[in-house]
Write an enzyme that holds these catalytic residues in place. Structure first.
Site, PDB file in Angstrom:
ATOM      1  N   LYS A   1      13.533  73.567  -9.024  1.00  0.00           N
ATOM      2  CA  LYS A   1      12.779  73.501  -7.773  1.00  0.00           C
ATOM      3  C   LYS A   1      13.718  73.499  -6.589  1.00  0.00           C
ATOM      4  CE  LYS A   1       9.929  70.151  -5.414  1.00  0.00           C
ATOM      5  NZ  LYS A   1       9.347  68.848  -5.455  1.00  0.00           N
TER       6      LYS A   1
ATOM      7  N   LYS B   1      16.504  69.646  -9.088  1.00  0.00           N
ATOM      8  CA  LYS B   1      15.724  69.607  -7.854  1.00  0.00           C
ATOM      9  C   LYS B   1      16.694  69.507  -6.690  1.00  0.00           C
ATOM     10  CE  LYS B   1      12.215  67.010  -5.360  1.00  0.00           C
ATOM     11  NZ  LYS B   1      11.188  65.968  -5.453  1.00  0.00           N
TER      12      LYS B   1
END
Ligand code: PBG
Length: 326
Positions: free
Chosen positions: A250, A196
């Site tokens: 992400k 992330k």
């Protein structure tokens, strides 16, 4: 002379193109992110995420019903509490908004629905960080792990199938796995936000959940540096070793190389999160008539699958599922 190879032969008709298509995209590849807010009498539109709402329990049920009817059977839930505190205690409160919503969705839809719970503290803390903040402003990794374990148990008890830690603390998957196993929740799936990145693309999400990071701060001391590629593999391998079942990347579009790397190196399912800013950019340009919104959305999500993701978390889930059914 004529060309020995004519790739255009394979592009002549829609049926031929369908036959040789390398990538498929179906509603079952989508996970719809949904927001549920405490203390609302009506669903509250999120202006930077057109078509999305802070839901009441009742409007949440309606939305899930619609999603199921168009073939989207997975959702990831984010709670927006009425009150916050320094540690984010509403995140593990049995009667906290996310737990109440999880329980009622589980009761209403049973195993027809794959119910995912984002596990983080930022929606619940006054300072907006994903963990425990020390007096010097830094985030205390190991103190945070204890709180994540509590949240995981509360979400498991409320009926989540999938626990999705998004805080990027070291050891978070191990801490959550140990807590779950300790309470005999051995069937709970952990989907780790493994790679992330500290991205500028989370802006609309923060509006959706009412999060502002204290003092104009950022998450660069825990989320990954966009300049790093190798590091994502390291993070993902650690998460698998710690007990993650699914690995997520992400945001999506700016990190397709990461998706491809992880697909090649790991044998667990790989997910990608097409985040709020990615959705908002498409929506804004389409609203101006500058691009064909659904076409671009379809192209982007197909690219995520082509890069190697098995499924995609996307705010386009409902809209594209309806489009694909046409
Ligand atoms: C953290 C979390 C965030 C998102 C998902 N989980 C925000 C952040 O890291 O600041 C972003 C999702 C999106 O932008 O769509 N709870």
């Amino acid at each position: 002379m004529f060309p020995a190879q004519r790739p255009r032969r394979l592009r002549r008709t829609p049926a031929i193109r369908q036959l040789v298509a390398e990538t498929a995209l179906a509603p079952s590849d989508f996970v719809a992110p949904l927001f549920v807010a405490e203390g609302l009498s009506d669903a509250n539109p999120i202006s930077s995420l057109p078509g999305h709402f802070q839901h009441t329990i009742s409007s949440l049920h309606d939305e899930v019903k619609t999603l199921l009817s168009v073939g989207v059977s997975s959702v990831i839930l984010f709670g927006v509490p009425a009150t916050k505190d320094e540690f984010g205690s509403a995140a593990w409160d049995r009667d906290g908004v996310a737990q109440v919503a999880l329980r009622s969705l589980r009761d209403a839809f049973g195993d027809e629905l794959v119910l995912m719970a984002d596990l983080c503290l930022d929606e619940y803390t006054t300072h907006g960080h994903c963990g425990v903040v020390r007096t010097d402003g830094s985030v205390d990794n190991d103190a945070t792990l204890e709180l994540y374990a509590r949240v995981a148990l509360a979400q498991a008890e409320a009926g989540a199938d999938v626990i999705a830690p998004s805080g990027m603390m070291d050891g978070q998957v191990a801490a959550i796995r140990a807590a779950l196993e300790g309470a005999s929740y051995d069937e709970k799936i952990i989907m780790a936000y493994a790679a992330k990145y500290a991205s500028g693309l989370y802006g609309p999400f923060r509006e959706a959940v009412g999060v502002e990071i204290a003092g104009g701060g950022d998450r660069k001391s825990y989320q990954q540096d966009p300049r790093n590629r190798r590091e994502a593999l390291r993070e993902a391998r650690l998460d698998v070793d710690e007990g993650a079942d699914i690995i997520m990347v992400k945001p999506a579009m700016t990190y397709l190389d990461i998706v491809t790397d992880l697909r090649r190196e790991l044998d667990v399912p790989i997910a990608a999160y097409h985040v709020s800013g990615e959705y908002a950019m498409v929506k804004a340009a389409a609203a101006n008539g500058w691009i064909d919104g659904p076409a671009v959305a379809l192209e982007q999500l197909t690219a995520v699958r082509r890069a190697g993701a098995d499924f995609v978390l996307t705010y386009f889930a409902r809209e594209l599922a309806e489009e694909l059914a046409r």
